[in-house]
Design a protein around this motif. Structure first.
Motif, short mmCIF file in Angstrom:
data_model
loop_
_atom_site.label_atom_id
_atom_site.label_comp_id
_atom_site.label_asym_id
_atom_site.label_seq_id
_atom_site.Cartn_x
_atom_site.Cartn_y
_atom_site.Cartn_z
N SER A 47 1.37 -0.98 0.20
CA SER A 47 -0.39 -0.16 -0.31
C SER A 47 0.65 1.32 -0.09
O SER A 47 1.68 0.93 1.14
CB SER A 47 -1.17 0.16 1.00
N VAL A 48 0.27 2.13 -0.93
CA VAL A 48 0.22 3.28 -1.14
C VAL A 48 0.04 4.49 0.12
O VAL A 48 -1.00 4.40 -0.78
CB VAL A 48 1.67 3.63 -2.31
N GLY A 49 -0.02 5.50 0.36
CA GLY A 49 -0.70 6.23 0.89
C GLY A 49 -0.43 7.72 0.06
O GLY A 49 0.35 8.26 0.33
N ILE A 50 -1.83 8.45 -0.53
CA ILE A 50 -1.13 9.54 -1.70
C ILE A 50 -1.90 10.27 -0.76
O ILE A 50 -3.32 10.32 -1.46
CB ILE A 50 -0.91 9.33 -2.89
N ASN A 51 -2.14 11.94 -0.92
CA ASN A 51 -3.26 12.63 -0.71
C ASN A 51 -3.17 12.95 -1.66
O ASN A 51 -2.67 12.79 -2.69
CB ASN A 51 -1.67 13.97 0.39
N LYS A 52 -4.50 13.50 -1.66
CA LYS A 52 -4.87 13.76 -2.46
C LYS A 52 -4.66 14.68 -3.87
O LYS A 52 -4.97 14.67 -5.42
CB LYS A 52 -6.88 13.52 -2.20
N SER A 53 -4.28 15.66 -3.33
CA SER A 53 -4.09 16.83 -3.82
C SER A 53 -2.66 17.26 -4.56
O SER A 53 -2.63 17.64 -5.58
CB SER A 53 -3.50 17.88 -2.87
N HIS A 54 -2.31 15.91 -4.35
CA HIS A 54 -1.21 15.39 -5.76
C HIS A 54 -1.47 15.19 -7.10
O HIS A 54 -2.40 13.94 -7.23
CB HIS A 54 0.11 14.30 -4.45
N TYR A 55 -0.23 15.29 -7.75
CA TYR A 55 0.14 14.72 -9.35
C TYR A 55 -0.74 13.29 -9.79
O TYR A 55 -1.41 13.29 -10.53
CB TYR A 55 0.50 15.77 -9.39
N SER A 56 -0.13 12.02 -8.76
CA SER A 56 0.42 11.06 -9.28
C SER A 56 -1.58 10.71 -9.13
O SER A 56 -1.58 9.87 -9.47
CB SER A 56 1.23 10.84 -8.54
N GLY A 57 -1.91 10.45 -8.11
CA GLY A 57 -3.37 10.03 -8.17
C GLY A 57 -3.89 9.43 -8.79
O GLY A 57 -4.43 8.94 -9.79
N PRO A 58 -4.03 10.88 -9.51
CA PRO A 58 -5.29 10.30 -11.45
C PRO A 58 -4.50 9.85 -11.69
O PRO A 58 -5.39 9.37 -12.59
CB PRO A 58 -5.32 12.12 -11.68
N PRO A 127 -10.31 11.64 3.60
CA PRO A 127 -10.84 12.60 3.38
C PRO A 127 -9.62 13.30 2.66
O PRO A 127 -10.23 14.16 1.70
CB PRO A 127 -11.15 13.52 4.75
N SER A 128 -8.36 13.12 3.50
CA SER A 128 -7.66 13.28 2.58
C SER A 128 -6.90 13.19 1.69
O SER A 128 -5.92 13.35 0.69
CB SER A 128 -6.97 14.71 3.81
N HIS A 129 -6.56 11.67 2.52
CA HIS A 129 -5.16 10.78 1.70
C HIS A 129 -5.98 9.39 0.78
O HIS A 129 -7.69 9.48 1.43
CB HIS A 129 -4.84 10.65 1.96
N GLU A 130 -5.27 9.23 0.07
CA GLU A 130 -6.20 7.64 -0.50
C GLU A 130 -5.09 6.94 -0.97
O GLU A 130 -4.44 7.40 0.00
CB GLU A 130 -6.10 7.76 -1.96
N VAL A 131 -5.38 5.79 -0.24
CA VAL A 131 -4.58 4.47 -0.05
C VAL A 131 -4.95 3.60 -0.75
O VAL A 131 -5.74 3.06 -1.45
CB VAL A 131 -5.08 3.67 1.97
N PHE A 132 -3.57 3.61 -1.96
CA PHE A 132 -3.26 2.83 -2.85
C PHE A 132 -2.89 1.09 -3.10
O PHE A 132 -1.78 0.94 -2.48
CB PHE A 132 -2.85 3.11 -4.24
N ILE A 133 -3.80 -0.12 -2.80
CA ILE A 133 -3.20 -1.14 -2.72
C ILE A 133 -3.17 -1.73 -4.15
O ILE A 133 -3.87 -1.39 -5.20
CB ILE A 133 -4.23 -2.54 -1.58
N GLY A 134 -1.76 -1.85 -4.73
CA GLY A 134 -1.38 -2.94 -5.18
C GLY A 134 -0.40 -4.17 -5.24
O GLY A 134 -0.24 -4.59 -4.30
N GLU A 135 -0.83 -4.46 -6.32
CA GLU A 135 -0.85 -6.65 -6.62
C GLU A 135 0.78 -6.06 -7.21
O GLU A 135 1.13 -5.62 -7.75
CB GLU A 135 -1.16 -6.86 -7.87
N ILE A 136 1.95 -6.36 -6.67
CA ILE A 136 3.04 -6.34 -6.99
C ILE A 136 3.05 -7.97 -8.10
O ILE A 136 2.53 -9.18 -7.85
CB ILE A 136 4.09 -6.97 -6.10
N VAL A 137 3.52 -7.31 -9.63
CA VAL A 137 3.61 -7.90 -10.63
C VAL A 137 5.18 -8.34 -10.93
O VAL A 137 4.72 -10.06 -11.17
CB VAL A 137 2.84 -6.94 -11.51
N LYS A 138 6.07 -7.80 -10.53
CA LYS A 138 7.34 -8.10 -10.74
C LYS A 138 8.44 -6.69 -9.49
O LYS A 138 7.81 -6.03 -10.02
CB LYS A 138 7.89 -7.64 -12.46
N THR A 139 8.92 -7.45 -9.36
CA THR A 139 10.36 -6.81 -8.51
C THR A 139 11.41 -7.03 -9.22
O THR A 139 11.90 -8.26 -9.36
CB THR A 139 10.57 -7.44 -6.89
N TRP A 140 11.88 -6.20 -9.18
CA TRP A 140 13.28 -6.08 -10.24
C TRP A 140 14.63 -4.96 -8.86
O TRP A 140 14.29 -4.60 -8.41
CB TRP A 140 13.66 -5.00 -11.18
#
Length: 189
Positions: A47-58, A127-140
């Motif tokens: 998981s990664v927690g990112i503030n909703k105001s950041h550019y990467s979320g969309p 309210p201010s953040h989103e937690v993106f839960i990702g499935e690891i596809v590959k690790t390098w």
């Protein structure tokens, strides 16, 4: 005597990562220390927690892919930089040498000793953040940071650790003991 700090997060220092996503057609990167391992099994989730105001979320929402890159101490200035400038105003895609693995919208950083490609599994909305839960596809991983058995050696990675209380980066100390071993001396019988 303990002092009451109120509802303060006391889980720092934490691993500093650089999250990558494709936003508006180009790679963008953001320093994120609010990361977590969700499980140990297959498939593996982080998981990664990112503030909703950041550019990467969309970009993560649009493509449902992102990367989690682990920088070494040698990348401290670059890691801090991608955390203090916004992709809305700055093209951070030229800061690193990039490569693509299996996922086309999860830009990976060649200078980072460890990189993970993730497919978006779930978003937890706060309210201010989103937690993106990702499935690891590959690790390098750079071969130079692997043990003889092919595992990542944290001492060779030399990861950055972030502390919110002091607003400082730290490094790892020496190995203190073996997991699932040092506690055996307390077992009875």
């Amino acid at each position: 005597m303990k002092k009451d700090l109120g509802p303060a997060t006391a889980m720092y220092p934490s691993l500093t990562t650089i999250v990558g996503a494709v936003v508006n057609g180009r790679p963008n990167f953001l320093a994120v220390a609010h990361v977590g391992i969700m499980n140990h099994g297959q498939p593996q989730y982080i998981s990664v927690g990112i503030n909703k105001s950041h550019y990467s979320g969309p970009g993560i929402h649009e493509h449902r892919e992102f990367s989690v890159n682990i920088p070494s101490e040698a990348l401290m200035a670059e890691t801090d930089y991608v955390g203090i400038v916004s992709g809305k105003k700055t093209d951070k895609s030229t800061l690193f040498e990039l490569f693509t693995g299996e996922l086309q919208h999860a830009p990976l950083i060649a200078q980072c000793p460890v990189c993970m490609e993730c497919r978006l599994h779930q978003v937890v909305d706060f309210p201010s953040h989103e937690v993106f839960i990702g499935e690891i596809v590959k690790t390098w991983a750079d071969e130079s940071i692997l043990t003889e058995k092919g595992h990542i050696d944290p001492a060779k990675v030399r990861p950055l650790l972030f502390d919110m209380g002091t607003l400082s980066y730290y490094g790892l100390g020496p190995v203190l003991g073996g997991c699932w071993n040092v506690g055996k001396k307390l077992k009875k019988g």
